[in-house]
Write an enzyme that holds these catalytic residues in place. Structure first.
Site, short mmCIF file in Angstrom:
data_model
loop_
_atom_site.label_atom_id
_atom_site.label_comp_id
_atom_site.label_asym_id
_atom_site.label_seq_id
_atom_site.Cartn_x
_atom_site.Cartn_y
_atom_site.Cartn_z
N CYS A 199 -76.76 39.59 53.57
CA CYS A 199 -77.18 38.65 52.92
C CYS A 199 -77.11 39.41 51.71
CB CYS A 199 -78.62 37.44 53.27
SG CYS A 199 -80.24 39.02 53.02
N ASP A 222 -74.87 35.02 55.31
CA ASP A 222 -75.14 33.76 54.09
C ASP A 222 -73.57 33.92 53.65
OD1 ASP A 222 -75.51 35.95 52.18
OD2 ASP A 222 -77.67 34.92 51.84
N HIS A 232 -91.66 57.73 70.73
CA HIS A 232 -91.23 55.99 69.72
C HIS A 232 -91.80 55.58 70.87
CE1 HIS A 232 -91.22 58.39 66.13
NE2 HIS A 232 -89.94 58.40 66.55
#
Length: 366
Positions: free
Chosen positions: A66, A8, A134
């Site tokens: 952002c 943004d 994982h």
């Protein structure tokens, strides 16, 4: 490698810095917002554009910026297939790949300078996913995405009532309903049904990868981990279900709660309670063949919670709507699992059509 970039207005300058580094390092980049730091725009738009392209494999990875990176990571993670991780130093950047196989990196343009951001990106790109430790967790995330509709239903309508419709369970329920079924057959069938039902009750047990050696080679298998299980039958009829469950979960601890129903008030009266000392650390399955008025079930759950129990579920062969409603009214966090939800209770508090007094039929005292 193709990397999609988005920001943004607050992350515009840091995104440009990262883009320059990537291009100098011979990465192919694509830009998906913003157009400038002086032109306000909404971070979800960039998160969507980048996330969709990574999810579709149009780009291998994505980087979103952002003001703090928080909004970008939240928005991107709404897209199935995206694992966006917010990183603020080299270690979190590296672990985002090693532990989470993050395919989108989120950064904070107002919290991270260009030099630090480049170090984070380098650590993220150079790390390898540790699948041996994982992969199971990542697969669980995928299963959540695939079952998103079910999860939404679960969140919108807590608590949960699960009624089993498996043909084997329904066949056996039909036999134990029959008044002519012998005590021996009744007892054996109750154990069998309890064993079949516990599959669904334990669906969310945690697993961990373990290395095993087969006669051919070494491979990764899975073992139960996390919280252990406690089975708590409501005496006396609940005892009939315990062995069927223990055949599948032999290491479970067994507690006992003694309650009888006052024949006039139909309310439960406690006469015994003995639970494992670590009950607060266990997933607890309370078992009772019949959920009729719900009084005994509510009292049992009360006793378990007073002694530290937290995660409790209730397993019954046959339930009445009145009992289900009473349990959920008093304990909305408790899931109920049953093989049959019958019509109603009669004037004596028995389930209709039901199967009579389960305790009498189990122990031949009718």
């Amino acid at each position: 490698m193709r990397i999609a970039l988005g920001s943004d207005h607050a992350g515009f300058q840091l995104r440009n810095c990262i883009r320059e580094f990537l291009q100098d390092s011979s990465y192919f980049t694509g830009d998906f917002g913003a157009e400038g730091s002086d032109r306000p725009c909404d971070y979800p738009d960039a998160a969507f554009e980048v996330g969709v392209r990574v999810a579709r494999s149009e780009y291998d990875l994505g980087i979103l910026v952002c003001g703090t990176g928080i909004g970008m990571s939240i928005a991107a993670n709404k897209i199935p297939g995206i694992r966006a991780a917010l990183a603020y130093d080299e270690e979190t950047g590296r672990l985002a790949r090693e532990h989470n196989n993050a395919n989108v990196l989120a950064l904070g343009g107002r919290k991270t300078d260009c030099e630090t951001a480049i170090r984070i990106v380098k650590a993220w790109l150079s790390a390898d996913f540790d699948a041996s430790r994982h992969l199971l967790r990542i697969d669980k995330i995928k299963s959540f995405e695939e079952g998103a509709a079910m999860i939404r239903d679960r969140l919108n309508s807590p608590p949960r009532l699960v009624t089993f419709d498996h043909p084997l369970i329904q066949h056996k329920i039909g036999i134990i309903r029959d008044r002519n079924t012998s005590v021996k057959a009744f007892r054996e069938l109750v154990q069998e049904i309890a064993g079949l039902m516990v599959y669904e009750t334990t669906r969310n047990l945690q697993l961990e990868p373990v290395t095993v050696e087969t006669p051919i080679t070494t491979t990764t298998a899975y073992s139960l981990s996390g919280k252990k299980i406690a089975i708590v039958p409501i005496l006396r009829a609940g005892l009939g279900m315990v062995d069927g469950i223990l055949q599948l979960i032999p290491n479970a601890k067994v507690g006992h709660i003694g309650l009888y129903r006052d024949p006039e008030t139909l309310e439960p009266v406690e006469y015994y309670c003995k639970l494992p000392g670590d009950i607060g650390e266990r997933d607890i399955i309370i078992v009772d063949p019949m959920l009729a008025t719900g009084g005994s079930a509510v009292a049992a759950i009360d006793l378990v919670k007073k002694r530290g129990g937290k995660k409790v579920s209730l397993l019954s062969l046959i339930a009445a709507p009145e009992g289900v409603a009473r349990v959920h009214e008093r304990h909305p966090d408790v899931d109920i699992f049953t093989a049959a939800l019958d019509s109603h209770l009669n004037d004596h508090g028995y389930i209709v059509p039901g199967l009579g007094d389960a305790g009498d039929r189990l122990f031949g005292t009718r």
